[in-house]
Design an enzyme around this catalytic site. Structure first.
Site, PDB file in Angstrom:
ATOM      1  N   ARG A 101       1.124  -1.096   0.125  1.00 60.57           N
ATOM      2  CA  ARG A 101       0.230   0.144  -0.423  1.00 60.57           C
ATOM      3  C   ARG A 101       0.834   1.305   0.279  1.00 60.57           C
ATOM      4  O   ARG A 101       1.800   1.323   0.393  1.00 60.57           O
ATOM      5  CB  ARG A 101      -1.255   0.073   1.206  1.00 60.57           C
ATOM      6  CG  ARG A 101      -1.748   1.255   1.023  1.00 60.57           C
ATOM      7  CD  ARG A 101      -2.499   0.812   2.180  1.00 60.57           C
ATOM      8  NE  ARG A 101      -4.077   1.588   2.668  1.00 60.57           N
ATOM      9  CZ  ARG A 101      -5.259   2.032   2.079  1.00 60.57           C
ATOM     10  NH1 ARG A 101      -5.339   1.288   1.334  1.00 60.57           N
ATOM     11  NH2 ARG A 101      -5.418   3.015   2.510  1.00 60.57           N
ATOM     12  N   THR A 376     -11.513   0.712  -6.108  1.00 62.99           N
ATOM     13  CA  THR A 376     -10.548  -0.633  -5.885  1.00 62.99           C
ATOM     14  C   THR A 376     -10.919  -1.667  -7.430  1.00 62.99           C
ATOM     15  O   THR A 376     -12.183  -1.724  -7.176  1.00 62.99           O
ATOM     16  CB  THR A 376     -10.885  -0.925  -4.439  1.00 62.99           C
ATOM     17  OG1 THR A 376     -10.978   0.236  -3.250  1.00 62.99           O
ATOM     18  CG2 THR A 376     -10.028  -1.893  -4.020  1.00 62.99           C
ATOM     19  N   GLU A 415      -4.954   8.204  -2.220  1.00 62.88           N
ATOM     20  CA  GLU A 415      -5.000   7.293  -0.782  1.00 62.88           C
ATOM     21  C   GLU A 415      -4.727   7.708  -0.135  1.00 62.88           C
ATOM     22  O   GLU A 415      -4.801   7.995   1.677  1.00 62.88           O
ATOM     23  CB  GLU A 415      -3.370   6.340  -0.937  1.00 62.88           C
ATOM     24  CG  GLU A 415      -3.757   5.034  -0.208  1.00 62.88           C
ATOM     25  CD  GLU A 415      -5.751   4.789  -1.291  1.00 62.88           C
ATOM     26  OE1 GLU A 415      -5.898   3.913  -0.811  1.00 62.88           O
ATOM     27  OE2 GLU A 415      -5.199   4.002  -2.170  1.00 62.88           O
ATOM     28  N   ASP A 418      -7.342   8.425   2.731  1.00 63.88           N
ATOM     29  CA  ASP A 418      -7.663   7.690   4.111  1.00 63.88           C
ATOM     30  C   ASP A 418      -7.019   8.042   5.527  1.00 63.88           C
ATOM     31  O   ASP A 418      -7.623   6.766   6.091  1.00 63.88           O
ATOM     32  CB  ASP A 418      -7.072   5.764   3.264  1.00 63.88           C
ATOM     33  CG  ASP A 418      -8.229   5.150   2.249  1.00 63.88           C
ATOM     34  OD1 ASP A 418      -9.416   6.629   1.934  1.00 63.88           O
ATOM     35  OD2 ASP A 418      -7.807   4.070   1.370  1.00 63.88           O
ATOM     36  N   SER A 447      -6.726   0.470   6.331  1.00 65.51           N
ATOM     37  CA  SER A 447      -7.465   0.504   4.766  1.00 65.51           C
ATOM     38  C   SER A 447      -8.487  -0.157   5.324  1.00 65.51           C
ATOM     39  O   SER A 447      -8.188  -0.728   6.413  1.00 65.51           O
ATOM     40  CB  SER A 447      -6.673   0.002   3.853  1.00 65.51           C
ATOM     41  OG  SER A 447      -7.025  -0.631   3.114  1.00 65.51           O
ATOM     42  N   SER A 448      -9.174  -0.215   4.093  1.00 68.05           N
ATOM     43  CA  SER A 448     -10.758  -1.774   4.543  1.00 68.05           C
ATOM     44  C   SER A 448     -10.397  -2.671   3.513  1.00 68.05           C
ATOM     45  O   SER A 448     -11.209  -3.554   3.446  1.00 68.05           O
ATOM     46  CB  SER A 448     -11.946  -0.588   4.765  1.00 68.05           C
ATOM     47  OG  SER A 448     -12.177   0.092   5.015  1.00 68.05           O
TER      48      SER A 448
HETATM   49  O1  DON Z   1      -8.063   1.536   1.192  1.00 75.77           O
HETATM   50  C1  DON Z   1      -9.389   1.043   1.174  1.00 75.77           C
HETATM   51  O2  DON Z   1     -10.022   0.650   2.314  1.00 75.77           O
HETATM   52  C2  DON Z   1      -9.914   2.247   0.580  1.00 75.77           C
HETATM   53  N1  DON Z   1      -9.217   3.614   0.024  1.00 75.77           N
HETATM   54  C3  DON Z   1     -10.150   1.438  -0.712  1.00 75.77           C
HETATM   55  C4  DON Z   1     -11.280   2.061  -1.657  1.00 75.77           C
HETATM   56  C5  DON Z   1     -12.573   1.867  -2.635  1.00 75.77           C
HETATM   57  O3  DON Z   1     -12.781   0.326  -1.907  1.00 75.77           O
HETATM   58  C6  DON Z   1     -13.587   1.901  -3.492  1.00 75.77           C
HETATM   59  N2  DON Z   1     -14.102   1.368  -3.758  1.00 75.77           N
HETATM   60  N3  DON Z   1     -15.002   1.841  -4.259  1.00 75.77           N
END
Ligand code: DON
Length: 575
Positions: A101, A376, A415, A418, A447-448
């Protein structure tokens, strides 16, 4: 093999074979294959992955090739300029987790997105160069290939180069994806030059050619990570970043390294979960919710019953309260992961959940039991020997920060959004977070993303994951429940409408048809606040052995894949 509607030709043969019980819902049949399976969000990338498997490549080889290919054919989220996670379970039982990441540039600071009065400046962490973290994808794919792959870099990157150089014909799904960002592309000439057709949105049937991206891929093919972080590409990124008000410098690019971490593991009923540890909050939150839900007889309550949904919502509410304040980059914060996934902790939370009354999110204190107080992409791959790769990677928002360094074709991530720009404030998914996720130089934002693998009796059973921001966590949870508790087959489990609750805001999102009018009435009577929501996930799942857990195989097929119908471009494919 392509998914077909269950009630066409498939209905007849599956019915007569008796392989899927009469309890099946009206979903397409899962895609079945004997030797290998790839499920990704873009059909051309899936085909490339299947081809690598057919040529004797491993699941890791296929993941690397799919990772590069999606950067070309799924530019909204597939990427070179972003980052992600890869969970791997090898056929011999070894398992690992790769964290590639993004990291905050060295010049990043805690309040870099705040004005002089301490308010968050809108857009600064989502669009433009200052939103970008130091990308990790190329490092991650190369690390995986070198350490765990069997094929050459050139062989794995070549299909992506070809797609970028020759272009590919856009389907309606591809065009819909591009069209959603037309206005943003217009703001950045280098981006518009690639993703608009002479200033206008592309149409289905037209060809998207990305020559600069082909050159960048070629230089990675020749020089490995140096072909991205160094040389002309690295210099172009640094130059464009500086010109666009960003802070990434050459030293940031030179310093990027992949972290290999033990996965986050827990048990649910007779299954074992292998998922994403911090800096993801996904594995911890999924395990915490499963631990809470293990104490209820969901199967007896039934899928879609108000009572089962009530317990699911409450489990989500409590786990998200913990996730929001307590988790972050493990090099910077002491994550209480083991405490949060402890079964005793879950039992105390269960004691606080009233069977007939919605909890109140603002009453929940983080990490105290009982609690009193969209972009994502994910792909799942299994190979002939049974090695499984579950990989989620992202630019964060659709097309990331929407900026491209001229001459590279590389879209950059946003990113940095986040992180918690101002501990106590919400990010673009509405979730609150605290000190553990404050910005610091070199730190990774929480992150998720939850690339997950599940085993039973130490044997591979499931591979799954999804995009969707914070909805990743609840979508993975519900798919697991659909399979384990509600005995759905893999396609039904992926298709079934979902709900989402994330502690704050104190409303539960409900996909269309997730609730019957009477379930809705019962839940509202308990005090739940419900709100309609658009689908946010594009799940990619593979089940091993049979279309449902404990079911019967269809012929010699060992793998059954499900692509989420919520996305318009994906494909489950096998051989
Ligand atoms: O890492 C994460 O949790 C976010 N950057 C993910 C973003 C995401 O899944 C958007 N998708 N629809």
């Amino acid at each position: 093999m392509i998914a077909r509607p269950f009630w066409s030709l498939a209905a007849v043969c599956v019915w007569s074979l008796g392989t899927i019980s009469a309890a099946n819902a009206a979903s397409a049949r899962p895609v079945a294959a004997e030797k290998g399976m790839v499920v990704s969000a873009q059909h051309l990338a899936t085909e490339i992955g299947v081809d690598i498997l057919k040529r004797g490549g491993s699941a890791v080889d296929a993941a690397v090739a799919v990772g590069y290919a999606l950067a070309v054919v799924y530019p909204a989220a597939g990427n070179l300029g972003g980052g992600g996670f890869m969970t791997i379970l090898f056929a011999d039982g070894r398992k690992t987790f790769l964290d590639f990441r993004e990291r905050a540039p060295r010049a990043a600071s805690r309040d870099m997105y705040l004005d002089k009065d301490g308010n968050v400046i809108k857009g600064l962490s989502t669009i433009g160069w200052l939103a970008a973290g130091v990308p990790g994808t190329v490092s991650g794919l190369e690390y995986a290939r070198k350490k765990y792959g069997t094929m050459t870099r050139e062989a794995l990157i070549e299909p992506a180069i070809k797609l970028a150089e020759d272009g590919f014909i856009l389907d309606q799904g591809d065009v819909d994806m591009l069209e959603s960002a037309t206005e943003d592309f217009r703001r950045f000439p280098a981006t518009a030059a690639i993703f608009l057709n002479n200033g206008q949105p592309f149409l289905a049937g037209q060809r998207l050619v990305q020559r600069d991206l082909a050159d960048t891929l070629r230089s990675i093919g020749k020089q490995g990570v140096d072909g991205f972080y160094g040389g002309e590409t690295g210099a172009a990124i640094v130059k464009a970043s500086r010109a666009g008000g960003g802070i990434i410098d050459q030293e940031d690019l030179n310093r990027y390294t992949v972290r290999e971490l033990p996965p986050l593991e827990c048990d649910y009923r007779s299954y074992h979960l292998i998922s994403a540890p911090p800096p993801s909050s996904g594995g911890v939150a999924i395990c915490e919710m499963l631990n809470i839900l293990e104490g209820y007889s969901l199967r007896q309550l039934g899928w879609g019953s108000a009572q089962a949904l009530h317990y699911e919502i409450e489990a989500m509410r409590h786990a998200f309260a913990d996730r929001s304040g307590l988790l972050g980059d493990p090099d910077f914060t002491g994550n209480p992961s083991q405490k949060l996934i402890d079964r005793g902790y879950a039992a105390k939370i269960r004691d606080a959940i009233k069977p007939d009354k919605a909890g109140i999110s603002s009453d929940i204190a983080q990490g105290v039991a009982p609690h009193e107080g969209s972009n994502t992409t994910h792909f799942s791959i299994v190979d002939d020997v049974g090695t499984a790769v579950s990989m989620t990677y992202t630019l964060n928002d659709w097309f990331g920060a929407r900026v491209v360094a001229s001459g590279t074709g590389v879209l950059m991530n946003d990113e940095m959004d986040d992180f918690t720009p101002n501990p106590g404030a919400a990010n673009s998914y509405g979730a609150l977070s605290g000190e553990a996720n404050a910005i610091a130089p070199g730190k990774t934002p929480r992150s998720s993303m939850s690339p997950t693998i599940i085993t039973k009796d130490s044997k591979l059973a499931l591979v799954l994951g999804t995009p969707g921001g914070s909805k990743i966590i609840t979508a993975v949870l519900q798919t697991i429940l659909n399979l384990i508790d509600f005995e759905m087959n893999i396609q039904e489990a992926v298709d079934a409408p979902r709900i989402h609750q994330q502690w704050l805001p104190d409303t539960t999102n409900v996909e269309k048809y997730a609730l019957s009018p009477d379930s809705r009435k019962v839940l509202e009577g308990m005090g739940h606040r419900l709100e309609d929501s658009q689908p946010a996930n594009h799940l990619a799942a593979i089940i091993v052995g049979a279309p449902s857990l404990g079911g019967k195989a269809i012929g010699r097929n060992r793998y059954y894949g499900a692509n989420d119908p919520r996305g318009g471009t994906g494909l489950a494919g096998g051989y």
